[in-house]
Design an enzyme around this catalytic site. Sequence first.
Site, PDB file in Angstrom:
ATOM      1  N   HIS A   1       7.882   8.919   4.283  1.00  0.00           N
ATOM      2  CA  HIS A   1       6.622   9.665   4.350  1.00  0.00           C
ATOM      3  C   HIS A   1       6.788  11.127   3.922  1.00  0.00           C
ATOM      4  O   HIS A   1       5.895  11.935   4.148  1.00  0.00           O
ATOM      5  CB  HIS A   1       5.997   9.604   5.751  1.00  0.00           C
TER       6      HIS A   1
ATOM      7  N   ASP B   1       0.806  -1.220   0.000  1.00  0.00           N
ATOM      8  CA  ASP B   1       0.000   0.000   0.000  1.00  0.00           C
ATOM      9  C   ASP B   1       0.839   1.270   0.000  1.00  0.00           C
ATOM     10  O   ASP B   1       2.006   1.282   0.383  1.00  0.00           O
ATOM     11  CB  ASP B   1      -0.975   0.019   1.176  1.00  0.00           C
TER      12      ASP B   1
ATOM     13  N   ARG C   1      19.051  -5.930  12.921  1.00  0.00           N
ATOM     14  CA  ARG C   1      18.746  -5.577  14.309  1.00  0.00           C
ATOM     15  C   ARG C   1      18.330  -6.823  15.081  1.00  0.00           C
ATOM     16  O   ARG C   1      17.433  -7.557  14.671  1.00  0.00           O
ATOM     17  CB  ARG C   1      17.621  -4.542  14.348  1.00  0.00           C
TER      18      ARG C   1
ATOM     19  N   GLU D   1      -0.782  -2.129   5.287  1.00  0.00           N
ATOM     20  CA  GLU D   1       0.176  -2.030   6.400  1.00  0.00           C
ATOM     21  C   GLU D   1       0.123  -0.657   7.044  1.00  0.00           C
ATOM     22  O   GLU D   1       0.265  -0.529   8.263  1.00  0.00           O
ATOM     23  CB  GLU D   1       1.597  -2.327   5.905  1.00  0.00           C
ATOM     24  N   GLU D   2      -0.091   0.381   6.230  1.00  0.00           N
ATOM     25  CA  GLU D   2      -0.046   1.744   6.749  1.00  0.00           C
ATOM     26  C   GLU D   2      -1.158   2.039   7.755  1.00  0.00           C
ATOM     27  O   GLU D   2      -1.028   2.957   8.562  1.00  0.00           O
ATOM     28  CB  GLU D   2      -0.114   2.757   5.591  1.00  0.00           C
TER      29      GLU D   2
END
Length: 398
Positions: free
Chosen positions: A363, A81, A177, A139-140
């Site tokens: 973004h 998305d 990570r 997902e957003e």
Amino acid sequence: MLTQIKDIAANLAPRLIEIRRHLHSHPELSGQEFQTAAYVAGVLSSCGLHVKEGVGRVGVVGELIGAGTDARLLAIRTDMDALPIFERTGLEFASRQDGVMHACGHDVHTTVGLGTAMVLAQLEPPLPGTIRFLFQSAEEIAQGARWMVQDGVMERVTGIFSVHVFPSIPAGVIGVRYGALTAAADDLEIIILGESGHGARPHEAVDAVWIAAQVVTTLQQAISRTQNPLRPVVLTFGQINGGRAPNVIADRVQLLGTVRSLHPATSETLPGWIEQIVANVCQPYGARYELHYRRGVPSVQNNMAMTQLLESAAVEAWGSQGVQIIHEPSLGAEDFSVYLQHAPGSMFRLGVGFRDRPNYPLHHPQFEVDESAIIAGVVTLAYAAYKYWQQSEHLLHS
């Protein structure tokens, strides 16, 4: 096998750039990725995968069936998305949808997922087990992963990988990570209920605006003195609604915010902690309140063994200089964490930053990526998938 993977990926490079630019030009918002899903399904089908559309509402699942000598099933998840942002990159292949942009790199994620499927489908000999490619919507808005899981995509899955672009890491460098990668993100609504009155006679009313201000201030102060500073909590109120006129004391104020935390144990205590503070502020002044705490997504907690596998694959592919160990987690959120509740896995950061000019953050309407990073993501995922079946099941779940 690494050489074969790199050779196949190199041959696919022009096609992958073409795919990424097509996706970037045709972004779709969360839950509306119908054209994207159809495009993804077409690419997967052309590679010989078993494809199922309409999973998780708008998602696509593609299965690459292996030789069948290993019962383990590895999943690779990517998201599709875009965001409600007006693009200002000036690229030839910029968004053709006004007010919609791939400003978080999901076009790259989708391309990397497709590229990984295309590479692994050409391997000789084929992998011993099955890989399930998950192309997720929404997902957003932190909904797509739950929709996918509800439709059974994690059944029989024994491990899962994912990727997210990162502009602050140079293109092609793999960021690894261990442990917490992102934060749990919850939604908070507090409604302060007072008594209306004339602005000239505040003693005859219960001022919901003033009490709401005390709630905001007290919560922010309390974080620094009652929460463990080694287990960070961020509470942000981004919206306040209340009042009808400058000379009328408001009887209702709505506070809307987000709560972020890294440690699951801390996350569990936050609703009760917040409510106690709100109650203690309201009670002396005769105000009432309503509190609605909505769980969002949990923290992404990368599995040790799966992360070690990713790191070793990246080091073998690109050398130690091509791998960056990430020492600090992000307080952003990622619904990849929902899959990790069902199988061990790991998400890595794919560097997409330009080395010769400034990079805009995720973004941002001018966010761009160095497309050379796509091959690095594909090779890393494909080789990690290959190595998954070289590890014993005991080591991967220890």
